[in-house]
Structure formats: structure tokens, C-alpha cells
Design a protein around this motif. Structure first.
Motif, short mmCIF file in Angstrom:
data_model
loop_
_atom_site.label_atom_id
_atom_site.label_comp_id
_atom_site.label_asym_id
_atom_site.label_seq_id
_atom_site.Cartn_x
_atom_site.Cartn_y
_atom_site.Cartn_z
N PHE A 47 -5.94 35.34 17.41
CA PHE A 47 -6.07 36.35 16.39
C PHE A 47 -6.04 37.71 17.08
O PHE A 47 -7.08 38.29 17.37
N LEU A 48 -4.85 38.22 17.34
CA LEU A 48 -4.73 39.51 18.03
C LEU A 48 -5.43 40.61 17.24
O LEU A 48 -5.43 40.54 16.01
N PRO A 49 -6.02 41.60 17.93
CA PRO A 49 -5.95 41.88 19.36
C PRO A 49 -6.97 41.12 20.20
O PRO A 49 -7.11 41.46 21.38
N ALA A 50 -7.66 40.16 19.66
CA ALA A 50 -8.55 39.37 20.50
C ALA A 50 -7.71 38.41 21.34
O ALA A 50 -6.74 37.85 20.84
N PHE A 51 -8.08 38.23 22.57
CA PHE A 51 -7.48 37.21 23.44
C PHE A 51 -5.99 37.42 23.67
O PHE A 51 -5.17 36.53 23.43
N ILE A 92 -14.14 31.26 14.39
CA ILE A 92 -12.85 31.27 13.71
C ILE A 92 -11.77 31.51 14.78
O ILE A 92 -11.94 32.39 15.61
N ILE A 93 -10.72 30.71 14.75
CA ILE A 93 -9.59 30.99 15.64
C ILE A 93 -8.40 31.46 14.81
O ILE A 93 -8.40 31.33 13.59
N ILE A 107 2.36 43.65 14.13
CA ILE A 107 1.94 42.35 13.60
C ILE A 107 2.62 42.09 12.26
O ILE A 107 2.58 42.92 11.36
N GLN A 135 -0.73 36.93 10.16
CA GLN A 135 -1.82 36.30 10.90
C GLN A 135 -2.45 35.20 10.06
O GLN A 135 -2.46 35.27 8.83
N GLY A 136 -2.94 34.19 10.72
CA GLY A 136 -3.64 33.11 10.03
C GLY A 136 -4.88 32.73 10.81
O GLY A 136 -4.96 32.99 12.01
N VAL A 137 -5.84 32.15 10.13
CA VAL A 137 -7.10 31.78 10.79
C VAL A 137 -7.58 30.40 10.33
O VAL A 137 -7.19 29.92 9.28
N PHE A 168 -14.00 41.30 13.53
CA PHE A 168 -13.85 39.92 13.96
C PHE A 168 -13.94 39.90 15.48
O PHE A 168 -12.94 39.95 16.17
N PRO A 190 -14.12 38.87 19.33
CA PRO A 190 -14.28 40.01 20.23
C PRO A 190 -13.27 41.14 19.99
O PRO A 190 -13.20 42.04 20.82
N ALA A 191 -12.52 41.11 18.90
CA ALA A 191 -11.65 42.25 18.62
C ALA A 191 -12.50 43.41 18.13
O ALA A 191 -13.44 43.20 17.36
N ARG A 235 -4.31 49.31 14.52
CA ARG A 235 -3.58 48.20 15.13
C ARG A 235 -2.69 47.49 14.10
O ARG A 235 -1.80 46.72 14.46
N GLY A 236 -2.95 47.73 12.81
CA GLY A 236 -2.13 47.10 11.79
C GLY A 236 -2.36 45.62 11.63
O GLY A 236 -1.45 44.86 11.34
N LYS A 294 -3.49 42.07 9.93
CA LYS A 294 -3.30 41.56 8.57
C LYS A 294 -4.54 40.85 8.06
O LYS A 294 -4.58 40.35 6.93
N ILE A 295 -5.55 40.73 8.92
CA ILE A 295 -6.81 40.09 8.55
C ILE A 295 -7.93 40.89 9.20
O ILE A 295 -7.83 41.25 10.37
N GLN A 344 -18.91 33.98 11.36
CA GLN A 344 -17.83 34.96 11.19
C GLN A 344 -17.14 34.73 9.85
O GLN A 344 -17.07 33.61 9.36
#
Lengths: 284, 284, 284, 284
Positions: free
Chosen positions: A195-199, A215-216, A232, A235-237, C195, C197-198, C211-212, C214-215, C235
Motif C-alpha cells: 500500500f504505497l507509500p508504505a513499504f 491491513i496489507i 497512483i 489501490q486495494g487492501v 494508514f 507506516p505511511a 501523494r495522490g 486512492k485509499i 487499522q
């Protein structure tokens, strides 16, 4: 009947919508879809419009020329016009993971995707049998430190030879070269398994596991020079818990990756995505 | 500056969009939002448009009159025009459950809702202290078999006296009368505690528990004569499992109900909902 | 009847489950809930167990003493035993945002939360009327650079005087001191409006907008010395699009924050959360 | 090393957990997973337990015999014991839709599913090429009014010949016979393309479109004699709007169906599902 899709962005000012709809009407078009957006922070106007033309003398190229010399020039627009008769050509880049490949080819086969796939490129031979089953030409272009330039040349040659419109990296495990990116700006779609910008970067599921997130996610974005930092698209989670091992996260993530990537490809081929300031405006 | 919101639906035909945008432009308006939809099965055209007018001589009533006599008549449109200066007036009907009440009043207090609440009606006294805390007039109108008609008259009197625009049933545990519904068509918003059309009627959480569903829901809809069958505005869902008792479902459901109802109220007051054929077109 | 909840973690080895269940049975307990987890990477065993005791001579303190001297010692366990008769005492820290406050107090009032709220602390006076409405003692402890130490002393004094079990930062806009954190390890629950660690740190909705994504998300976690890096409890996420301004993200985020924080508080007070290696094991 | 999974349900009473864990310990087993549930309305106890045995003399059949004659008899348990060495055998029934087929075979190929697929049965020939690609034997058994009995006999013959453990209806468009259902109770998994109990029967996407729901769903359940009314294993949902045509709902639904069915198959083969009173208890 001819149908076109028109995408516009320009500095916001009065009467853009009326001017464009008026222009279309004068040329004999019937607008069947219109959507617009104004970025108030940047003061930019965005618009997506679909119009049908029944006049015999209509040609997309003629319309383009006229639009360019009149409205586009008057409002200083960035614009694109697509004929609905032309299917975009997509090149698939893959490595060893097969889930996104199966998913995209299954959708392609069943007619869900409005595109053509002239060929698949892979830096490994593992997934050739799948390409063969689906009867898509498969090109094995290995990439090593020493062959990087040569590999890139082969890739570019294939892309140009087949007039490829856009590239999909379906878990392609190589970093795409600056040269390729500059030739296909906002036309290379990647699926990143977080889930950008994480990781950002490699092994995001391992990082997610270590951080103990609940949540991933998966993110599909256009490739830019900065790694995993492009605009982007989708995105999905999915929810996870302490009971999930890294392997479980990877398995759960596969389902996210497949659907998020497929959705991004569909949005792109339906001409629904506009890019501005490293962000996307998506007219659903 | 004046700002209006225009909602239209009519039989689909060519050039509606251009005609409307042209009309607005001629009257000196600048369109800041436009969205449209065509129901291809029914051949109906829907449109929502926001326009700003800076001309001193502009009045909403003048614009309405002109629109009615020209475009609306030419295209045989159903239409509504709202001035953004007027806040809609909402009557809250409640009974004994307080979660939706707290939620709506909390949002109201913090300025999140663009509306006025002239009064609250309840068939019980239990929640009067909450109304008092928020300083909203509270009318206790008990409803029994014998007092049903009388109660309804009192309700109607209050609604008319305060020029109420729409009614929200925030877990109001009485069936609203046919007369009230006919006076406020598509203007009474209910929150039903299930994922409609599953589990119509009373005790939906009990039914969901018995059926062993893995997801529960809440549905906000306009009230029509047929119970829980009106046009759906918004739905929300939450995952559940065998570990959840009926009480757990009820507790989880409260969070759904609050958010689904609040979203529906916001969509309604932002003039984003159009109703046709017992369905809603919602321009987000 | 007495009911206890037992939480254990220790190095994984054979027969822990049988030993514990056997021990409970011998003491006359009837196990009504058992769940366990093994972290295979760290080789740690976790367990949560609820047991009822009907023997007249049973006391929680007696059971604790016995457990400590036998099983806990034999398996070198970290353990906690809670009597279901004791409601945990929660201190609420707030500043100027009222949505989490309304939400928690609404749930508290309706009996949804199994806890006591002896008082609220705020560094501003703005929300005092809400505390007054709900009849919860409100302590105004302003925090400035110069008064930081003094403020902290007042906070600690109140916390100790009322035997507070845990602290909830309901959008408290001050960084909690190292001293407070060390006195309440894994007992200070924060809600972060991203969300993780973002978007660590201040203004996450602004960063998300830029960052744009979507979630968007919200994260409830225990407070540790490193900012926004403590063990994640819960979360939540919501879809957004280019049409959402920063203000829209903030409004949407409020609904996430409320529910995510409330869920975290419930999991904590139900003794369902265990912390290990900066991660949580949560027995739903 | 031997590993078994034990599933139990029986009338709730004291000391079941301790008795079972004690029993396992005495037989030399090390419990690596335990989960339990009590249905308080029905007073039924459910338990799932995994245990490893390192003793040379251990056999699953010996353990079963002992368990049956002692604990199972004492507590009047319904129980099942599975050896982790045995992969369940799944028969796939399909018709003309390929999305669930591709999805399941893709997962099967990549090793994600812990099962064997001895053959595929279809009442049409359309999807034979896919079965061939994946090298799974394909049996074409057409079903017409006149050949219904004959077709069923052929199906049963194949199922018995290959010792099939369970059947998956991957969008199989025929109603399964009472005889087949009675031979495979809670062993036939169907995917229904709606959020049950809404839209039972044929053409649920058409019904969902007509009702104007804002969320669609898919439901995987065990097949019972009553149509679409069997115990629910898994459900999934997706948001939709007025912009979605029936065809769009069908396309969106395909993604739900694939994932919901795959999850149900995994839960079933991991022995995580227990059925009671037409509901499922699922130990995740």
C-alpha cells in the motif's frame, strides 16, 4: 458511426465547458459522456468527453486538426483524442510469478479487456508454457549486469516494431531503464505489492509483517524514474492479523495484485486516466 | 456571487448537454461542475450542473423562470434549481436508540452538515436530554393505535410551520403514514439495519444471525409506501463471523447505521441525489 | 461465580496447552474460551483463556499466587490475570477535535464500553461543554514550552490519584512525555490519522493528498517513544479519489478515526491484546 | 512426524477442553493449534485442534479408534480426524463460464491449493481446451431433461471411482440432484453470484440492477436441497453505482466470485469449516 474520446487539461477559466460542448455540437457530434474536474489548488481544469458522429464526412484526423487549430490553441490545452475503433497494444513484461499473468490472459481470452497483446517479454523461461497455452508470442530476454544494455535494445526494438502503446509490468522483477521510461511516459503500468507509500522497494510483505500492520495493500502506478513513486492509478487492501505468516501475506497479496493491476489496465485502456503533477485524475 | 445547482432528467436525445451549457453561458454563468448519466435501458438522460453567476442583475427566481419557459419546455425536462445560499431544513424523527442521534448532532455541531435542524420529534421521552444538550427543540408526540391520526396531524403541523424540506428517520420505530409519505416524496430518509433487499422488516440482525451470513449491512433509502423498498441512497457492510452473537451484530451494526445514514443525509443536502424508477442516480 | 481472563506468553515448547488446561481443571475452573498462537519466527507461544470458577473458596488473588508459583514459574511465563468484576479505568486526553470524544462518550453512555472514565484532561478549554454534558470531570491542563514539566506532573498526579489503568489520546495534539510512556507501557492508546507506516507525523491528510493515494486510513496504536511507531492495534481504510480536497479527506478520515479508536479501546478493555516485539497479538 | 486435525462438536458441558487436551498429551501429542466456540443459544460446543505426534508407534487409525471408544463416547461427540498427509480429492463441475475455472486451476498449478483434482465434469464442451492446457482429465456429460438420470449416474460413477472427497460447482449451470446432495452432505461447494439471502435463484445481477443496490456480492455455500439456502462459507462484496450497467455488474461480480470461491475451497480443504444448524463455524 464514429466515436471519439477527448481528454483535455488546461488552466482553469470561464466557459471552457460551454466552448467545448458548443464546438462538438457544431461539428455534428452528440456528447454521450462528459465529466470534468478542477484542481482548485493548482487551478487546472480537466475534462473527459465521449462524442458520437454520424456525418459521413467525419474523420478522426480531420477533427483532430480542427480542434488543434481552434479550441486547443485558444485555451492552450493539453489534449488527446482517441478513436474507439483502435484497440491499444499492450506489451506484457513478466518474470517468474504467474498469478498476474494468468489473471490478465484469462480476462483477455474472455474478451474483458479492450486491447491487443502482440507479445510477452520475460527475463526467465519459466512462464513460457503459459504464454504458449494462450498462443501469445513469448520473447525470452535475459537481463544480467553485463547484458543490460543489449537487453534493453532488444526490448525497444520489439516495442517499436509492434507499435506498442503501453507496457504492463506484471510482477516483472527488473528495474526498467531510464531510456524506456522516457520513451513511454505514463505508459508503463507497474503493480507494487504494498500500500504505497508504505513499504517502497523490495520485500514489502516482509516489511509489513515486521511492522505488524493489520491491513496489507497493493498499488498500481505509472513508472517514473523514482522507484515506486509514480502516479497512483489504483489501490486495494485486505485485512490481516497476527495469525498470518509472511507466506500468508504473500498469498493474500496475490489476490490483491491481480485485481488492482487488472483494474488499472482497464482504466488505462478505457482512456479514463489523466496524469498531472505526479497524480492521476480518473474519470470512472 | 450567486451559485446554483441544476438537476435535470428527460428523455435522452442529441445535443442536450451542448444546449444546456450554451444556455448557461449566454446567461453569464460559469459552469464549475457538470456530470451526466444516460440510463440506456430506459433511454433517460440525467444531469447535474453547478454554475456561478457574477452579474449583478442575476436572481435565482429569474433564472428559474427563463429556464422553465425555454430549455425545460423544449426538452420536456423534469428539473430542480437550488440556490447554494439556502440551507435545507431537516426534521429528525427518533425513538429510543441514541447512536444515530448522537452521530448526526455531533456532525451538525461541528459544522459538517450543511443544513438546519429546527426540531426533533420523538414518540418517547428517553432521548430528550440529548436534544436539550444540543439545544434543539424536542417535541414528544407519542404514537399509539388510538392516537395515530392525532399524532400524524401534530407532526404535519410542525413540519409545515417550520417549512421543513426533508425528514430523517434516525431509527424511528414507527411506520410512517401514507399521508406523510405523499407530502414528502423522496424527502423522507430512513436507515434500515440490514443490507437490503435481504432482511426486510423487523429484527434484521436476528434474521442475519439465523441465516449465518458472513457480512452484515445497513441501508439508507427514501421511504415509499412499500416497507423497506424505496430507492436506495447508500449502503455499508461489515464482516462478521460465528463468534458474533446477535448482540454483537447489533453493536457492529450501530457503526454502520451511523455512517450510512450520515452519508445519505450529506448526499441529499448537497443535491447530489436524483430518483427515477425507484432507483437513485447519485453524482458524487 | 468468578470469571477470570488469563493471558500468557512464553518460549514455545510441548504440552503448554495441556498443562494449563489441566491446571485450571484441577482448580475447579471451567474453560469457556481458549485461543492460542505460536510465532514460528520467534518461537513464542501466546495464549488467552477465560475460565469460570463456581467454588466458594475461589479468590482471584489466591489463584494468581498459585499460578505464579507453579505453572508460570515452570514454563517461565509472562502472564496477566484479570477478574471480570473489575472495570478498567480510562483517562481521556483531548485537545480541540470533538469527533472521537463524542463517539467515545456516546458509546460509554449507552453501555457499549466496559470501562470507567474518571476524568478528561485537555490542554484547551474548547471541549469542556461536551464533558460537562456527559457529566465527566474535566481538567484543563495547558501545555506550553515553559509549563511542560509542570503540566506533566499535574497529569501524573491525577492519573495516580484515580488509579488509572490506561490512557486514550483522542486526537490529543501534544507529544506525550517519555516519563508518562514509561509509567504506562502499552497502556497509552493513540489514534493516528493515516494508514501507518505511511505518513508518520503531522498533517498526514495533506501528505496523502499530495501523494495522490486512492485509499486513506487511520491507525490506533500503543504509544512508544518513537513517534507513531508503536504496536498497531487496529487499522481502517476508506476509498478516495481526485475529487476529494484535503478538507474532504479530513472529513472522511474523522469517521475512520472514530471507529478505529473505539475498536482499539474495546479490544484493550476486553483484554484481547498482547504485545510482543512491537507487534500485537489480538485474540478476537 | 504425524500431524492430525481434530474437529469436534457436542453438547456444551464443563471440562471438555481440559479432557481433550489431557487425552492428547497422554497419547504423546503436542497441540500446535486449538480453537473453540460455544453457541450459547443452542448450547453446543465446537472445537478444532491440530496435534503433532512424534512417537514411532503412532497411527492415525489407531488414534481414531481410541478416541472413538473413550472421549468421543463419553461426551457423545460428533467428530472427525484428518491426517495432514492425505490431500482431499476435489471434482470440478463447470459449464460455460471460465473465470472461476482459470482462477482455481491457476492456484492449483502454483501450489496454493492443498488438494488433488482427478477430473473436471462439464455439461458443455466449451471449456475443454482449458482443462487440456492444465492437463486435467475432462469428462463431457451433457444434461437434458431426458438424459438427467443417465447423466447423474455417470457423474456418481466417476466420483466413486476416484474416491472424490468433495465437489466444487465453479459456476455449474445445472441444479444438482437430490441423490448427489445426499451422498455428499456439506461436501458440495457452490458459488452464488449474489449476496445471499438477497437475490436467490437465476439472474441475480439483473435483480440487483433493477433494485438499484449500491453494493453487490457473491456467496459460497454448501449445497442443500433448498436452492441457494445452504450453510454460508464465505461472502464478498463490491461497491457499485448507477453508472454500472448489468454487464458491468457481471464483470465486477466475476472478480468477487473467483476470490470468494477460492477462499471457500481453501477453508474446506484446510478442515476449518464445521456445519451445524445450516450455519458454519469457521476456525480461521
Amino acid at each position: 458511426m464514429n466515436k471519439i474520446t477527448l481528454l483535455i487539461h488546461c488552466k482553469d477559466r470561464s466557459n471552457i465547458i460551454a466552448s467545448v460542448t458548443n464546438f462538438i455540437a457544431k461539428e455534428g457530434g452528440n456528447i454521450v459522456y462528459i465529466d470534468q474536474h478542477v484542481d482548485r489548488e493548482q487551478d487546472i481544469f480537466f475534462m473527459r468527453l465521449e462524442s458520437e458522429f454520424t456525418i459521413d464526412s467525419f474523420t478522426t484526423s480531420g477533427f483532430k486538426e480542427l480542434f488543434k487549430n481552434t479550441l486547443a490553441s485558444e485555451f492552450d490545452m493539453k489534449w488527446r483524442i482517441y478513436s474507439s475503433e483502435v484497440k491499444p497494444k499492450m506489451a506484457l513484461f513478466i518474470s517468474k510469478y504467474d498469478h498476474c499473468l494468468y489473471d490478465l490472459l484469462g480476462r483477455y481470452n474472455s474478451g474483458e479487456l479492450n486491447l491487443e497483446i502482440p507479445f510477452i517479454i520475460s527475463n526467465h523461461l519459466d512462464l513460457k508454457p503459459i504464454a504458449d497455452n494462450f498462443k501469445i508470442p513469448f520473447h525470452h530476454i535475459p537481463v544480467t549486469k553485463n547484458t543490460k544494455n543489449e537487453a534493453e535494445s532488444k526490448q525497444l526494438e520489439l516495442l517499436e516494431k509492434h507499435n506498442i502503446d503501453f507496457i504492463v509490468l506484471a510482477r516483472y522483477m527488473q528495474i526498467v531503464s531510464r531510456k524506456l521510461i522516457s520513451k513511454y511516459p505514463n505508459k508503463i503500468i507497474n503493480i507494487h505489492h504494498s500500500f504505497l507509500p508504505a513499504f517502497v522497494g523490495a520485500k514489502p510483505y516482509h516489511s509489513a509483517y515486521k511492522r505488524g500492520v493489520k491491513i496489507i495493500g497493493a498499488t498500481s502506478h505509472y513508472v517514473t524514474e523514482e522507484l515506486d513513486a509514480g502516479p497512483i492509478i489504483e489501490q486495494g487492501v485486505a485485512h490481516v492479523s497476527h495469525t498470518h505468516s509472511i507466506q500468508d501475506l504473500i498469498a493474500k497479496g496475490r489476490d490483491l495484485e491481480k485485481i488492482v493491476l487488472a483494474n488499472a489496465v482497464k482504466l488505462h485502456t478505457d482512456r479514463k486516466v489523466m496524469v498531472y503533477n505526479n497524480k492521476t485524475v480518473i474519470f470512472y
